[in-house]
Design a protein around this motif. Sequence first.
Motif, PDB file in Angstrom:
ATOM      1  N   THR A   1       0.837  -1.196   0.000  1.00  0.00           N
ATOM      2  CA  THR A   1       0.000   0.000   0.000  1.00  0.00           C
ATOM      3  C   THR A   1       0.872   1.245   0.000  1.00  0.00           C
ATOM      4  O   THR A   1       1.709   1.409   0.886  1.00  0.00           O
ATOM      5  CB  THR A   1      -0.911   0.027   1.239  1.00  0.00           C
ATOM      6  N   PRO A   2       0.706   2.153  -0.979  1.00  0.00           N
ATOM      7  CA  PRO A   2       1.490   3.392  -0.981  1.00  0.00           C
ATOM      8  C   PRO A   2       1.105   4.285   0.198  1.00  0.00           C
ATOM      9  O   PRO A   2      -0.083   4.496   0.463  1.00  0.00           O
ATOM     10  CB  PRO A   2       1.117   4.050  -2.319  1.00  0.00           C
ATOM     11  N   VAL A   3       2.115   4.818   0.865  1.00  0.00           N
ATOM     12  CA  VAL A   3       1.918   5.689   2.024  1.00  0.00           C
ATOM     13  C   VAL A   3       2.723   6.960   1.791  1.00  0.00           C
ATOM     14  O   VAL A   3       3.899   6.901   1.421  1.00  0.00           O
ATOM     15  CB  VAL A   3       2.374   5.000   3.328  1.00  0.00           C
ATOM     16  N   ALA A   4       2.109   8.112   2.008  1.00  0.00           N
ATOM     17  CA  ALA A   4       2.811   9.396   1.871  1.00  0.00           C
ATOM     18  C   ALA A   4       3.538   9.718   3.165  1.00  0.00           C
ATOM     19  O   ALA A   4       2.959   9.639   4.257  1.00  0.00           O
ATOM     20  CB  ALA A   4       1.826  10.505   1.524  1.00  0.00           C
ATOM     21  N   LEU A   5       4.796  10.094   3.060  1.00  0.00           N
ATOM     22  CA  LEU A   5       5.598  10.485   4.212  1.00  0.00           C
ATOM     23  C   LEU A   5       5.409  11.981   4.483  1.00  0.00           C
ATOM     24  O   LEU A   5       4.887  12.713   3.631  1.00  0.00           O
ATOM     25  CB  LEU A   5       7.068  10.158   3.950  1.00  0.00           C
ATOM     26  N   PRO A   6       5.834  12.470   5.642  1.00  0.00           N
ATOM     27  CA  PRO A   6       5.673  13.897   5.948  1.00  0.00           C
ATOM     28  C   PRO A   6       6.339  14.779   4.894  1.00  0.00           C
ATOM     29  O   PRO A   6       7.414  14.460   4.382  1.00  0.00           O
ATOM     30  CB  PRO A   6       6.363  14.036   7.307  1.00  0.00           C
ATOM     31  N   PRO A   7       5.710  15.909   4.543  1.00  0.00           N
ATOM     32  CA  PRO A   7       6.279  16.792   3.525  1.00  0.00           C
ATOM     33  C   PRO A   7       7.525  17.499   4.025  1.00  0.00           C
ATOM     34  O   PRO A   7       7.598  17.911   5.187  1.00  0.00           O
ATOM     35  CB  PRO A   7       5.149  17.797   3.259  1.00  0.00           C
ATOM     36  N   VAL A   8       8.507  17.630   3.140  1.00  0.00           N
ATOM     37  CA  VAL A   8       9.744  18.343   3.460  1.00  0.00           C
ATOM     38  C   VAL A   8       9.698  19.703   2.758  1.00  0.00           C
ATOM     39  O   VAL A   8       9.540  19.770   1.537  1.00  0.00           O
ATOM     40  CB  VAL A   8      10.985  17.557   3.005  1.00  0.00           C
ATOM     41  N   GLU A   9       9.844  20.769   3.525  1.00  0.00           N
ATOM     42  CA  GLU A   9       9.880  22.116   2.960  1.00  0.00           C
ATOM     43  C   GLU A   9      11.313  22.461   2.575  1.00  0.00           C
ATOM     44  O   GLU A   9      12.267  22.163   3.306  1.00  0.00           O
ATOM     45  CB  GLU A   9       9.360  23.117   3.982  1.00  0.00           C
ATOM     46  N   ILE A  10      11.454  23.114   1.426  1.00  0.00           N
ATOM     47  CA  ILE A  10      12.769  23.411   0.867  1.00  0.00           C
ATOM     48  C   ILE A  10      12.946  24.921   0.820  1.00  0.00           C
ATOM     49  O   ILE A  10      12.174  25.624   0.168  1.00  0.00           O
ATOM     50  CB  ILE A  10      12.882  22.822  -0.549  1.00  0.00           C
ATOM     51  N   VAL A  11      13.974  25.410   1.524  1.00  0.00           N
ATOM     52  CA  VAL A  11      14.218  26.856   1.580  1.00  0.00           C
ATOM     53  C   VAL A  11      15.660  27.115   1.165  1.00  0.00           C
ATOM     54  O   VAL A  11      16.572  27.205   2.000  1.00  0.00           O
ATOM     55  CB  VAL A  11      13.953  27.420   2.987  1.00  0.00           C
TER      56      VAL A  11
ATOM     57  N   SER B   1      -3.496  21.993   3.190  1.00  0.00           N
ATOM     58  CA  SER B   1      -2.509  21.895   2.108  1.00  0.00           C
ATOM     59  C   SER B   1      -1.657  20.642   2.267  1.00  0.00           C
ATOM     60  O   SER B   1      -1.312  19.983   1.273  1.00  0.00           O
ATOM     61  CB  SER B   1      -1.630  23.139   2.081  1.00  0.00           C
ATOM     62  N   ALA B   2      -1.303  20.316   3.501  1.00  0.00           N
ATOM     63  CA  ALA B   2      -0.519  19.106   3.743  1.00  0.00           C
ATOM     64  C   ALA B   2      -1.314  17.865   3.335  1.00  0.00           C
ATOM     65  O   ALA B   2      -0.762  16.917   2.754  1.00  0.00           O
ATOM     66  CB  ALA B   2      -0.123  19.024   5.216  1.00  0.00           C
ATOM     67  N   ARG B   3      -2.601  17.876   3.618  1.00  0.00           N
ATOM     68  CA  ARG B   3      -3.444  16.749   3.220  1.00  0.00           C
ATOM     69  C   ARG B   3      -3.503  16.648   1.698  1.00  0.00           C
ATOM     70  O   ARG B   3      -3.387  15.558   1.125  1.00  0.00           O
ATOM     71  CB  ARG B   3      -4.849  16.915   3.798  1.00  0.00           C
ATOM     72  N   GLN B   4      -3.686  17.800   1.031  1.00  0.00           N
ATOM     73  CA  GLN B   4      -3.734  17.808  -0.434  1.00  0.00           C
ATOM     74  C   GLN B   4      -2.401  17.377  -1.047  1.00  0.00           C
ATOM     75  O   GLN B   4      -2.372  16.683  -2.071  1.00  0.00           O
ATOM     76  CB  GLN B   4      -4.108  19.199  -0.932  1.00  0.00           C
ATOM     77  N   ALA B   5      -1.317  17.793  -0.428  1.00  0.00           N
ATOM     78  CA  ALA B   5       0.005  17.425  -0.939  1.00  0.00           C
ATOM     79  C   ALA B   5       0.225  15.923  -0.843  1.00  0.00           C
ATOM     80  O   ALA B   5       0.752  15.292  -1.780  1.00  0.00           O
ATOM     81  CB  ALA B   5       1.087  18.171  -0.169  1.00  0.00           C
ATOM     82  N   ALA B   6      -0.160  15.328   0.278  1.00  0.00           N
ATOM     83  CA  ALA B   6      -0.034  13.879   0.435  1.00  0.00           C
ATOM     84  C   ALA B   6      -0.876  13.151  -0.608  1.00  0.00           C
ATOM     85  O   ALA B   6      -0.419  12.189  -1.237  1.00  0.00           O
ATOM     86  CB  ALA B   6      -0.454  13.470   1.845  1.00  0.00           C
TER      87      ALA B   6
ATOM     88  N   LEU C   1       3.882   3.769 -10.658  1.00  0.00           N
ATOM     89  CA  LEU C   1       5.153   3.588  -9.967  1.00  0.00           C
ATOM     90  C   LEU C   1       5.060   2.474  -8.927  1.00  0.00           C
ATOM     91  O   LEU C   1       3.983   1.973  -8.618  1.00  0.00           O
ATOM     92  CB  LEU C   1       5.583   4.909  -9.329  1.00  0.00           C
ATOM     93  N   ARG C   2       6.222   2.104  -8.385  1.00  0.00           N
ATOM     94  CA  ARG C   2       6.285   0.955  -7.485  1.00  0.00           C
ATOM     95  C   ARG C   2       7.348   1.181  -6.424  1.00  0.00           C
ATOM     96  O   ARG C   2       8.396   1.759  -6.682  1.00  0.00           O
ATOM     97  CB  ARG C   2       6.630  -0.305  -8.304  1.00  0.00           C
ATOM     98  N   ASP C   3       7.051   0.776  -5.217  1.00  0.00           N
ATOM     99  CA  ASP C   3       7.985   0.740  -4.079  1.00  0.00           C
ATOM    100  C   ASP C   3       8.255   2.108  -3.464  1.00  0.00           C
ATOM    101  O   ASP C   3       8.020   2.311  -2.279  1.00  0.00           O
ATOM    102  CB  ASP C   3       9.318   0.079  -4.444  1.00  0.00           C
ATOM    103  N   LEU C   4       8.776   3.053  -4.250  1.00  0.00           N
ATOM    104  CA  LEU C   4       9.113   4.360  -3.695  1.00  0.00           C
ATOM    105  C   LEU C   4       9.111   5.406  -4.794  1.00  0.00           C
ATOM    106  O   LEU C   4       9.348   5.102  -5.964  1.00  0.00           O
ATOM    107  CB  LEU C   4      10.459   4.336  -2.969  1.00  0.00           C
ATOM    108  N   SER C   5       8.834   6.641  -4.416  1.00  0.00           N
ATOM    109  CA  SER C   5       8.894   7.763  -5.346  1.00  0.00           C
ATOM    110  C   SER C   5       8.960   9.040  -4.533  1.00  0.00           C
ATOM    111  O   SER C   5       8.751   9.035  -3.312  1.00  0.00           O
ATOM    112  CB  SER C   5       7.676   7.788  -6.284  1.00  0.00           C
ATOM    113  N   ARG C   6       9.253  10.139  -5.215  1.00  0.00           N
ATOM    114  CA  ARG C   6       9.227  11.456  -4.571  1.00  0.00           C
ATOM    115  C   ARG C   6       8.596  12.450  -5.538  1.00  0.00           C
ATOM    116  O   ARG C   6       9.010  12.550  -6.695  1.00  0.00           O
ATOM    117  CB  ARG C   6      10.644  11.933  -4.223  1.00  0.00           C
ATOM    118  N   THR C   7       7.588  13.160  -5.055  1.00  0.00           N
ATOM    119  CA  THR C   7       6.892  14.135  -5.879  1.00  0.00           C
ATOM    120  C   THR C   7       7.214  15.537  -5.397  1.00  0.00           C
ATOM    121  O   THR C   7       7.127  15.826  -4.202  1.00  0.00           O
ATOM    122  CB  THR C   7       5.369  13.897  -5.833  1.00  0.00           C
ATOM    123  N   ASP C   8       7.604  16.397  -6.339  1.00  0.00           N
ATOM    124  CA  ASP C   8       7.919  17.788  -6.029  1.00  0.00           C
ATOM    125  C   ASP C   8       6.700  18.657  -6.312  1.00  0.00           C
ATOM    126  O   ASP C   8       6.074  18.542  -7.380  1.00  0.00           O
ATOM    127  CB  ASP C   8       9.110  18.254  -6.862  1.00  0.00           C
ATOM    128  N   LEU C   9       6.381  19.533  -5.364  1.00  0.00           N
ATOM    129  CA  LEU C   9       5.154  20.317  -5.415  1.00  0.00           C
ATOM    130  C   LEU C   9       5.428  21.749  -4.985  1.00  0.00           C
ATOM    131  O   LEU C   9       6.425  22.029  -4.315  1.00  0.00           O
ATOM    132  CB  LEU C   9       4.099  19.715  -4.477  1.00  0.00           C
TER     133      LEU C   9
END
Length: 329
Positions: free
Chosen positions: A215-225, A254-259, A271-279
């Motif tokens: 089951t795909p699970v979204a991890l906590p969002p990382v903010e980039i500054v 927004s965090a819910r929408q991002a996940a 996709l499978r196993d792992l991925s990272r989406t930039d938003l």
Amino acid sequence: MGIQQRRFAAAGSGEPELGHVIVLAGGLSYEREVSLRSGRRVADALRALDLDVEIRDVDATLLPALQASPPDAVFPVLHGAMGEDGAIRDVLDLLGIPYVGAEPHACRIAWDKPTAKSIVRAAGLTTPDSVTLPKEVFHDLGAAALLDSVVRRLGLPLFVKPARGGSALGISAVHEPSELPTAMVGCFAYGDTALIERYVPGTEIAVSVIERNGTPVALPPVEIVPAGGLYDYTARYDAGDTEFVTPARIPEESARQAAEAALTAHRALGLRDLSRTDLIVGPTGQVHFLEVNVAPGMTETSLFPRALHAAALNLGPTLADLIRTRCFP
């Protein structure tokens, strides 16, 4: 011991245990050094679990080595062409060797940013308006007139990046029309096709996805500054050039929408196993899809390991679980 025997060798409890694991890192893309750093970190994390891990580069010795002594599994940490375009995974499929990550057809779709944008838009995600232009079009139609048309269509500011590639190589923010030609030259240094997007101001975040028990699970969002305002190659990989905040300082909705956006992209692109989406989270809180990565970086400054840490997950055991999923489906 043959590959099937090793794959199903029993531990004292009767449960299968992992044998030999190969981490693929390096390659000949512009992102070779980042890949090598990622590979070393993955190998060290797995070795800390007493796994038999070998790092191998992608060169003329790889195929004979895989054929002579097939590993239980391969963990590709290859960035850029061949690593993320599905080619190496096609080879692993031909050899019947399990590997972590997306299958070749999904890699090819995600690797091409304009194609990925079209698919996730059809799946309901918001993504910045854009145009995709090959270098040949500028040569045949005239760069000046074409760039004027781009500015009239999309407005300013703009964001220019190669249609394929990663690590922010060849990217530029364009605030004035006079900056666009230079941005295009920089982009074409890393690829023959440019993706020109309408720039969306806001908070840049990354949401990683990992599959747990299928089951795909979204991890906590990382903010980039980034210190310089642009999350380019230097800002990504030079320690201290960028501040990372986890979880990201964005509204709860927004965090819910991002996940949900990251999960939608993961599923829509196959996709499978792992991925990272930039938003990007815009000023009103709306979440905009930028791109997805099928082979997230694993360096000390990379986003995927930070997200794991924020979720109270350890890198080594988490990656080992993904390997076992491929070995013992």
